[in-house]
Design an enzyme around this catalytic site. Structure first.
Site, PDB file in Angstrom:
ATOM      1  N   SER A   1     -15.961  20.002   4.356  1.00  0.00           N
ATOM      2  CA  SER A   1     -17.097  19.735   5.228  1.00  0.00           C
ATOM      3  C   SER A   1     -16.909  20.491   6.533  1.00  0.00           C
ATOM      4  CB  SER A   1     -17.199  18.236   5.520  1.00  0.00           C
ATOM      5  OG  SER A   1     -18.036  17.980   6.636  1.00  0.00           O
TER       6      SER A   1
ATOM      7  N   TYR B   1     -12.147  11.024   8.699  1.00  0.00           N
ATOM      8  CA  TYR B   1     -12.886  11.863   7.753  1.00  0.00           C
ATOM      9  C   TYR B   1     -12.638  13.338   8.046  1.00  0.00           C
ATOM     10  CZ  TYR B   1     -16.809  14.084   5.352  1.00  0.00           C
ATOM     11  OH  TYR B   1     -17.573  14.907   4.545  1.00  0.00           O
TER      12      TYR B   1
END
Length: 326
Positions: free
Chosen positions: A160, A185
């Site tokens: 990501s 994350y």
């Protein structure tokens, strides 16, 4: 630091779809494993790769649910895989190796949505790091014999643009000093990139290349569905009527557009002699360390230096090996 992060002019754009990327590519006889290949981006990649002729195995914590989700995709095999359970990972790999089939493409796609509260696995490892990185690291190492057998395999880690926002927290990997969901994350996504970099350095001699892919932001995937309507609206991902805002150039994509870079990494002949890179918009990303805030109108996603640093990549690999045997 020298690097390979230079766009190659693939001819695709942020709006290209997975089907467009795979057009004209024949995967007949190719064996693929996709973790989480029954939902969201993984399911779209599964569908496109099957249509191109590949034999696909999907790893899922809930095989029955996965089979139901893939009912209209013919010929997909589903096998149980829990990336937070080392025994489940070993069992999945052993079943696969027992078939003696070579593995041409491994797509590490499954991801854990950021828990609101700190969660640990049975070993005491932070849940996002354990699932998004360490589980895939273990799986990939266990499948090495099948990858080597092809003399031309690819390992694709779905990461990501969040990798820009956190390096590896070497002194507090599991957030014992205070849990931040978005930071946890981001750390796991940086780990995905570093893993691809070091994998390529170690295994390219065996014909195995590594890639990290940023799919863009796709409304409706499990990783952003927990934000709720107000959260998605604040992030500029849905309009007042609750409809997704599609703006590929800004990184806001359809499912089909989001899966494109995954399929590009897995199949494109343009990458035949290139590995250890971070991809976005079906091309190699440029390097960009300029601080850029994440806003509703801007989703910075170019790769940052800390995510491709070779010393960090080697350190993470060695640490991950230690964590698997601790």
């Amino acid at each position: 630091m020298t690097h390979k992060q230079h766009p190659i002019g693939s001819g695709f754009t942020a709006a290209s779809t997975a089907e467009e990327v795979a057009a004209g590519i024949d995967l007949t006889g190719k064996n693929v494993i996709i973790t989480g290949g029954h939902a969201g981006l993984g399911r779209e990649a599964t569908r496109v790769l099957v249509n191109a002729g590949a034999s696909v195995t999907v790893g899922s914590r809930n095989p029955q649910r996965a089979q139901e989700a893939l009912a209209d995709v013919e010929g997909v095999e589903v096998s149980r895989l829990d990336l937070m359970d080392p025994a489940s990972i070993d069992a999945f790999a052993e079943r696969r190796l027992d078939t003696h089939r070579p593995l041409h493409i491994l797509i590490n796609c499954a991801g854990l949505p950021a828990p609101a509260q700190r969660e640990l696995d049975a070993r005491g490892y932070e849940a996002q790091f354990a699932t998004n990185h360490l589980g895939h690291f273990q799986l990939t190492l266990r499948l090495l014999p099948a990858l080597r057998a092809t003399r031309g395999a690819r390992v694709v880690n779905v990461t990501s643009g969040a990798q820009r926002f956190s390096d590896i927290r070497w002194d507090d990997l599991h957030f014992a000093d205070g849990y931040e969901p978005t930071a946890a994350y981001a750390q796991s996504k940086t780990a995905n990139v570093l893993f691809a970099v070091e994998l390529d350095r170690r295994w390219a001699k065996d014909g195995i290349r590594g890639y990290a892919t940023h799919p863009g932001v796709v409304v409706g995937t499990s990783l952003n569905s927990s934000a709720g309507q107000e959260g998605l609206r604040a992030m500029g991902l849905i309009d007042e009527a609750g409809q997704p805002i599609i703006d590929p150039k800004a990184g806001k994509k359809t499912l089909q557009q989001g899966a494109a870079t995954i399929v590009f990494a897995a199949t494109s002949p343009l990458l035949a002699d290139i590995g250890g890179v971070y991809l976005k918009d079906s091309d190699i990303s440029r390097l960009d360390d300029e601080p850029k805030p994440l806003t509703a109108d801007s989703i910075p996603s170019e790769v940052a230096s800390h995510s491709i640093d070779p010393k960090s990549a080697r350190r993470l690999w060695e640490l991950s090996e230690q964590m698997l045997t601790a």
